[in-house]
Scaffold this active site. Structure first.
Site, PDB file in Angstrom:
ATOM      1  N   ASP A  33      21.394 -26.364   6.619  1.00 43.97           N
ATOM      2  CA  ASP A  33      23.049 -26.736   6.438  1.00 43.97           C
ATOM      3  C   ASP A  33      23.276 -28.085   6.672  1.00 43.97           C
ATOM      4  O   ASP A  33      22.589 -28.839   7.707  1.00 43.97           O
ATOM      5  CB  ASP A  33      24.037 -25.732   7.053  1.00 43.97           C
ATOM      6  CG  ASP A  33      25.368 -26.086   6.906  1.00 43.97           C
ATOM      7  OD1 ASP A  33      25.903 -27.246   6.989  1.00 43.97           O
ATOM      8  OD2 ASP A  33      25.846 -24.929   6.349  1.00 43.97           O
ATOM      9  N   ILE A  34      23.750 -28.956   5.804  1.00 43.84           N
ATOM     10  CA  ILE A  34      24.181 -30.240   6.211  1.00 43.84           C
ATOM     11  C   ILE A  34      25.136 -30.782   7.247  1.00 43.84           C
ATOM     12  O   ILE A  34      25.309 -31.933   7.837  1.00 43.84           O
ATOM     13  CB  ILE A  34      24.517 -31.244   4.841  1.00 43.84           C
ATOM     14  CG1 ILE A  34      25.837 -30.686   4.473  1.00 43.84           C
ATOM     15  CG2 ILE A  34      23.188 -31.444   4.013  1.00 43.84           C
ATOM     16  CD1 ILE A  34      26.139 -31.734   3.037  1.00 43.84           C
ATOM     17  N   ASN A  89      30.737 -15.649   4.033  1.00 43.30           N
ATOM     18  CA  ASN A  89      32.180 -15.868   3.967  1.00 43.30           C
ATOM     19  C   ASN A  89      32.516 -15.338   2.414  1.00 43.30           C
ATOM     20  O   ASN A  89      31.673 -15.685   1.591  1.00 43.30           O
ATOM     21  CB  ASN A  89      32.520 -17.307   4.247  1.00 43.30           C
ATOM     22  CG  ASN A  89      32.457 -17.777   5.648  1.00 43.30           C
ATOM     23  OD1 ASN A  89      32.456 -16.933   6.642  1.00 43.30           O
ATOM     24  ND2 ASN A  89      31.778 -18.996   5.811  1.00 43.30           N
ATOM     25  N   HIS A 102      26.224 -17.104  -0.539  1.00 42.49           N
ATOM     26  CA  HIS A 102      25.331 -17.863   0.597  1.00 42.49           C
ATOM     27  C   HIS A 102      25.463 -17.045   2.062  1.00 42.49           C
ATOM     28  O   HIS A 102      26.621 -16.741   2.364  1.00 42.49           O
ATOM     29  CB  HIS A 102      25.358 -19.383   0.655  1.00 42.49           C
ATOM     30  CG  HIS A 102      26.966 -19.826   1.027  1.00 42.49           C
ATOM     31  ND1 HIS A 102      27.982 -19.649   0.088  1.00 42.49           N
ATOM     32  CD2 HIS A 102      27.260 -20.344   2.091  1.00 42.49           C
ATOM     33  CE1 HIS A 102      29.014 -20.257   0.540  1.00 42.49           C
ATOM     34  NE2 HIS A 102      28.548 -20.660   1.898  1.00 42.49           N
ATOM     35  N   HIS A 104      24.980 -17.876   5.986  1.00 35.68           N
ATOM     36  CA  HIS A 104      24.753 -18.732   7.035  1.00 35.68           C
ATOM     37  C   HIS A 104      23.914 -17.966   8.107  1.00 35.68           C
ATOM     38  O   HIS A 104      24.272 -16.856   8.465  1.00 35.68           O
ATOM     39  CB  HIS A 104      25.914 -19.233   7.632  1.00 35.68           C
ATOM     40  CG  HIS A 104      26.892 -20.039   7.002  1.00 35.68           C
ATOM     41  ND1 HIS A 104      26.825 -21.246   6.705  1.00 35.68           N
ATOM     42  CD2 HIS A 104      27.795 -19.502   5.859  1.00 35.68           C
ATOM     43  CE1 HIS A 104      27.932 -21.880   5.967  1.00 35.68           C
ATOM     44  NE2 HIS A 104      28.404 -20.779   5.340  1.00 35.68           N
TER      45      HIS A 104
END
Length: 115
Positions: A33-34, A89, A102, A104
């Site tokens: 993750d950025i 989410n 996606h 996390h």
């Protein structure tokens, strides 16, 4: 394989936007993750564009199962030993910001617990 030309994750999957890859096969891409919320924070993304968990069908069962099984393996490979958190989410009330399913996966010491 379904693709949305306006989706940032579809662009990452297509190699149009760089990412720090952790894993890739025909079905799933995993990358860092950025904007990490933990010392280790990766995203697991199905390569087929699925906008939201609301749009999941029985056809998606295998890839979502693969993502669930892959998460602990990748966390171990990244050195996470004390547990991790998995979050998907869904929709605006669920905090979804990118409309491509996606997961996390976050691990490592949580800095906000120190003190």
């Amino acid at each position: 394989m379904s693709h949305d030309p306006n989706c940032i994750f579809c662009k990452i999957i297509a190699g149009q936007i760089p990412s720090k890859k952790v894993f890739e096969d025909d079905d799933v891409l995993a990358f860092h993750d950025i904007n990490p919320w933990a010392p280790v924070h990766i995203l697991l993304v199905p390569k087929r564009h699925i906008a939201s968990m609301v749009d999941v069908t029985p056809e998606d069962q295998a890839v979502l199962g693969k993502m669930m099984v892959l998460a602990p393996r990748l966390m171990a490979e990244l050195g996470v030993t004390g547990g991790f958190r998995q979050v998907i989410n869904t929709g605006p009330d669920g905090g979804q910001e990118v409309y491509h399913v996606h997961m996390h996966v976050m691990g490592g010491p949580r800095p906000w617990l120190k003190g």
